[in-house]
Design a protein around this motif. Structure first.
Motif, PDB file in Angstrom:
ATOM      1  N   THR A  98       0.816  -1.293   0.106  1.00 22.62           N
ATOM      2  CA  THR A  98      -0.074  -0.103  -0.072  1.00 22.62           C
ATOM      3  C   THR A  98       0.933   1.116  -0.076  1.00 22.62           C
ATOM      4  OG1 THR A  98      -1.833  -1.293   1.237  1.00 22.62           O
ATOM      5  CG2 THR A  98      -1.681   1.039   1.276  1.00 22.62           C
ATOM      6  N   GLY A  99       1.888   1.459   0.852  1.00 27.08           N
ATOM      7  CA  GLY A  99       2.775   2.516   0.928  1.00 27.08           C
ATOM      8  C   GLY A  99       3.543   2.383  -0.696  1.00 27.08           C
ATOM      9  N   PHE A 100       3.939   1.610  -0.999  1.00 33.98           N
ATOM     10  CA  PHE A 100       4.729   1.519  -2.336  1.00 33.98           C
ATOM     11  C   PHE A 100       3.892   2.175  -3.570  1.00 33.98           C
ATOM     12  CE2 PHE A 100       6.942   0.451  -6.431  1.00 33.98           C
ATOM     13  CZ  PHE A 100       8.423   0.692  -5.852  1.00 33.98           C
ATOM     14  N   ALA A 101       2.445   2.057  -3.374  1.00 32.64           N
ATOM     15  CA  ALA A 101       1.501   2.230  -4.413  1.00 32.64           C
ATOM     16  C   ALA A 101       1.182   3.649  -4.154  1.00 32.64           C
ATOM     17  CB  ALA A 101       0.263   1.243  -4.317  1.00 32.64           C
ATOM     18  N   LEU A 102       0.997   4.271  -3.171  1.00 34.90           N
ATOM     19  CA  LEU A 102       0.739   5.520  -2.611  1.00 34.90           C
ATOM     20  C   LEU A 102       1.668   6.527  -2.190  1.00 34.90           C
ATOM     21  CD1 LEU A 102      -2.506   4.401  -0.687  1.00 34.90           C
ATOM     22  CD2 LEU A 102      -2.357   5.072  -3.187  1.00 34.90           C
ATOM     23  N   ALA A 103       3.069   6.115  -2.073  1.00 36.20           N
ATOM     24  CA  ALA A 103       4.050   7.029  -1.615  1.00 36.20           C
ATOM     25  C   ALA A 103       4.145   8.160  -2.539  1.00 36.20           C
ATOM     26  CB  ALA A 103       5.430   6.241  -1.684  1.00 36.20           C
ATOM     27  N   PRO A 104       4.032   9.319  -1.884  1.00 36.49           N
ATOM     28  CA  PRO A 104       4.383  10.819  -2.446  1.00 36.49           C
ATOM     29  C   PRO A 104       5.855  11.065  -3.065  1.00 36.49           C
ATOM     30  CG  PRO A 104       4.131  11.299  -0.174  1.00 36.49           C
ATOM     31  CD  PRO A 104       4.009   9.571  -0.301  1.00 36.49           C
ATOM     32  N   GLY A 105       6.725  10.329  -2.437  1.00 37.18           N
ATOM     33  CA  GLY A 105       8.273  10.482  -2.793  1.00 37.18           C
ATOM     34  C   GLY A 105       8.997   9.267  -2.720  1.00 37.18           C
ATOM     35  N   TRP A 106      10.103   9.512  -3.301  1.00 38.31           N
ATOM     36  CA  TRP A 106      10.924   7.914  -3.490  1.00 38.31           C
ATOM     37  C   TRP A 106      11.329   7.591  -2.224  1.00 38.31           C
ATOM     38  CZ3 TRP A 106      10.623   3.930  -6.113  1.00 38.31           C
ATOM     39  CH2 TRP A 106      11.845   3.441  -6.430  1.00 38.31           C
ATOM     40  N   PRO A 107      11.897   8.386  -1.359  1.00 30.88           N
ATOM     41  CA  PRO A 107      12.482   7.544  -0.144  1.00 30.88           C
ATOM     42  C   PRO A 107      11.356   6.891   0.693  1.00 30.88           C
ATOM     43  CG  PRO A 107      13.250  10.046  -0.367  1.00 30.88           C
ATOM     44  CD  PRO A 107      12.419   9.633  -1.416  1.00 30.88           C
ATOM     45  N   LEU A 108      10.107   7.426   0.767  1.00 34.50           N
ATOM     46  CA  LEU A 108       9.045   6.803   1.294  1.00 34.50           C
ATOM     47  C   LEU A 108       8.632   5.407   0.544  1.00 34.50           C
ATOM     48  CD1 LEU A 108       6.652   9.686   2.355  1.00 34.50           C
ATOM     49  CD2 LEU A 108       7.959   8.232   3.943  1.00 34.50           C
ATOM     50  N   ALA A 109       8.839   5.679  -0.874  1.00 31.42           N
ATOM     51  CA  ALA A 109       8.571   4.420  -1.641  1.00 31.42           C
ATOM     52  C   ALA A 109       9.507   3.463  -1.047  1.00 31.42           C
ATOM     53  CB  ALA A 109       8.496   4.551  -2.984  1.00 31.42           C
ATOM     54  N   LEU A 110      10.833   3.550  -1.107  1.00 33.48           N
ATOM     55  CA  LEU A 110      11.792   2.563  -0.711  1.00 33.48           C
ATOM     56  C   LEU A 110      11.769   2.041   0.586  1.00 33.48           C
ATOM     57  CD1 LEU A 110      14.974   4.650  -1.829  1.00 33.48           C
ATOM     58  CD2 LEU A 110      13.876   2.356  -2.903  1.00 33.48           C
ATOM     59  N   ALA A 111      11.186   3.027   1.556  1.00 41.00           N
ATOM     60  CA  ALA A 111      11.005   2.577   2.937  1.00 41.00           C
ATOM     61  C   ALA A 111       9.750   1.299   3.142  1.00 41.00           C
ATOM     62  CB  ALA A 111      10.366   3.702   3.884  1.00 41.00           C
ATOM     63  N   ALA A 112       8.674   1.840   2.103  1.00 37.80           N
ATOM     64  CA  ALA A 112       7.522   0.749   1.883  1.00 37.80           C
ATOM     65  C   ALA A 112       8.149  -0.447   1.255  1.00 37.80           C
ATOM     66  CB  ALA A 112       6.334   1.515   1.219  1.00 37.80           C
ATOM     67  N   ALA A 113       8.957  -0.313   0.298  1.00 32.62           N
ATOM     68  CA  ALA A 113       9.577  -1.608  -0.266  1.00 32.62           C
ATOM     69  C   ALA A 113      10.302  -2.409   0.808  1.00 32.62           C
ATOM     70  CB  ALA A 113      10.422  -1.168  -1.664  1.00 32.62           C
ATOM     71  N   PHE A 114      11.128  -1.712   1.638  1.00 33.62           N
ATOM     72  CA  PHE A 114      11.728  -2.575   2.492  1.00 33.62           C
ATOM     73  C   PHE A 114      10.584  -3.328   3.631  1.00 33.62           C
ATOM     74  CE2 PHE A 114      13.598  -2.753   6.726  1.00 33.62           C
ATOM     75  CZ  PHE A 114      14.803  -3.754   6.424  1.00 33.62           C
ATOM     76  N   LEU A 115       9.771  -2.430   4.092  1.00 32.78           N
ATOM     77  CA  LEU A 115       8.673  -2.890   4.754  1.00 32.78           C
ATOM     78  C   LEU A 115       7.817  -4.242   4.184  1.00 32.78           C
ATOM     79  CD1 LEU A 115       7.058  -2.692   7.352  1.00 32.78           C
ATOM     80  CD2 LEU A 115       5.340  -0.901   6.167  1.00 32.78           C
ATOM     81  N   GLY A 116       7.427  -4.153   2.960  1.00 31.22           N
ATOM     82  CA  GLY A 116       7.066  -5.189   2.271  1.00 31.22           C
ATOM     83  C   GLY A 116       7.928  -6.266   2.118  1.00 31.22           C
ATOM     84  N   GLY A 117       9.275  -6.141   2.210  1.00 26.13           N
ATOM     85  CA  GLY A 117      10.086  -6.992   2.060  1.00 26.13           C
ATOM     86  C   GLY A 117      10.288  -7.952   3.090  1.00 26.13           C
ATOM     87  N   LEU A 118      10.169  -7.135   4.260  1.00 28.28           N
ATOM     88  CA  LEU A 118      10.118  -8.001   5.797  1.00 28.28           C
ATOM     89  C   LEU A 118       8.760  -8.958   5.756  1.00 28.28           C
ATOM     90  CD1 LEU A 118      10.523  -5.057   8.353  1.00 28.28           C
ATOM     91  CD2 LEU A 118      12.247  -6.481   7.811  1.00 28.28           C
ATOM     92  N   GLY A 119       7.663  -8.542   5.096  1.00 29.78           N
ATOM     93  CA  GLY A 119       6.767  -9.508   5.255  1.00 29.78           C
ATOM     94  C   GLY A 119       6.809 -10.695   4.264  1.00 29.78           C
ATOM     95  N   PHE A 120       7.537 -10.245   3.145  1.00 32.31           N
ATOM     96  CA  PHE A 120       7.951 -11.352   2.182  1.00 32.31           C
ATOM     97  C   PHE A 120       8.815 -12.374   2.865  1.00 32.31           C
ATOM     98  CE2 PHE A 120      10.942 -12.891  -1.031  1.00 32.31           C
ATOM     99  CZ  PHE A 120      10.417 -12.953  -1.984  1.00 32.31           C
TER     100      PHE A 120
END
Length: 389
Positions: A98-120
């Protein structure tokens, strides 16, 4: 050392039938999620004004999160239920997507990718570990079925982005978030086995235990290096020897499809033959196919053969590891984490070898890695017979 060993319930099954089905859907999800980042790069570059290497950081952060997720969930697994582990992992994936899809900036998108990776990482570790112990004599077969669904997701991911268009990648990640959240109720059918403290190994066997673990780590790193190396460099090699770009791309798609098919096809064999025998045949067949890629006329078919033979290695090796080191409950987590690290490191390392020797050296480089995998498999068979039996 405080490692624990998972004991299955008296019924011998950790999963109800609906929970097993939901777990397979979960592996479709993580396969799809991993495969989305590459096709989404054009859209990411347009939305955030990124260079190609910058856009590629999304996948890197996803893998980094995956490694941390494997090790973190393994560290707390003895203190939480199997159901909690899986539900938390799906929740992290849902939040990250959700964060990666809606992130307003690239640093937040990267943080969301890391968060999704934790679940992965939590799902990859949790389901592989539980399937390795949760189906009794059918565990090897069920692990191959589970991991085959990862391949189905890896094929579906790029297909979804191609259908929607790379600039609409957010919808694909949003769909993954919805599916992850929908899978949380499916964890209700996952039982929790008893966890008991490990028995200290005899001093005479301790060296053998560490040797076995080191051997499995080497086995997984080598096989993931071959898997990622073929996937990353096969198109370039085929084009260099005279195939068109379209033919090379199609051959690479067939390679990935054969990896999925191979895991389904090996299921009946796992019910008749020991994992170590299957892995020996796989390593020998993989090496022979890689040598055949030196022959231009059969190279695409030979690469498909590599996919077929390498397919069972990851899921078939885990039950062997569980049986060989029952006193080391963390062993599975370390080899899964090592496989992720190997998947990230192998393509650039092979790229350095190709830069030094030329693309025509790719079959030889991969054949050396595969032959080393065969040697490690044979060595592990001797070592486990000596120290485990």
């Amino acid at each position: 050392m405080t490692d624990t060993v998972l004991r299955t319930p008296a019924a011998g099954r950790l999963f109800s039938r609906p929970a097993a089905v939901a777990s397979c859907v979960g592996f479709v999800l993580i396969g799809m999620l991993q495969a989305l980042y590459g096709p989404a790069i054009p859209g990411l570059r347009a939305d955030y004004g990124l260079s190609p290497p910058g856009a590629g950081l999304g996948l890197s952060l996803h893998f980094a999160g995956g490694v941390v997720g494997v090790l973190a969930f393994n560290a707390v697994h003895s203190r939480i239920s199997n159901r909690t582990l899986l539900a938390a992992s799906y929740g992290l994936m849902a939040a990250g997507c959700t964060g990666f899809a809606l992130a307003p900036g690239w640093p937040l998108a990267l943080a969301a990718a890391f968060l999704g990776g934790l679940g992965f990482g939590g799902i990859d570790y949790g389901l592989n570990q539980l399937f390795a112990a949760g189906f009794g004599d059918r565990s090897t077969a069920m692990l191959n079925v589970l991991n085959a669904h990862f391949g189905i997701g890896a094929v579906l991911g790029p297909t979804v982005v191609a259908w929607a268009g790379p600039h609409h990648y957010a919808y694909a990640f949003g769909g993954c978030a919805v599916l992850a959240a929908a899978l949380i109720p499916g964890t209700r059918g996952v039982r929790t086995g008893c966890v008991s403290e490990e028995r200290p190994a005899r001093a005479s066997a301790r060296l053998g235990v560490f040797g076995v673990l080191a051997g499995f780590l080497a086995l997984y790193v080598l096989n993931v290096a071959v898997e990622a190396g073929v996937g990353g460099w096969e198109p370039t090699h085929l084009q260099t020897v005279g195939y068109t770009a379209a033919a090379a791309a199609s051959a690479t798609s067939v390679y990935w499809l054969m990896m999925t098919a191979g895991r389904f096809l090996v299921v009946p064999l796992t019910l008749r033959y020991a994992p170590e025998r299957i892995l020996t045949v796989c390593a020998a067949g993989m090496t022979a196919c890689l040598l055949l890629t030196l022959v231009k006329g059969v190279a695409p078919a030979a690469y498909a053969g590599v996919g077929l033979f390498i397919a069972p290695v990851f899921p078939t090796g885990l039950p062997w590891l569980t049986r060989a080191l029952p006193q080391a409950g963390r062993a599975g987590a370390w080899v899964i984490a090592a496989s992720m690290v190997g998947g990230v490191a192998a393509p650039p390392l092979l790229g350095a070898g190709i830069e030094a020797s030329g693309i025509h050296a790719l079959p030889w480089l991969l054949s050396v890695l595969s032959a080393a995998s065969l040697a490690v498999t044979v060595w592990l068979i001797r070592l486990t017979r000596r120290y485990v039996e």
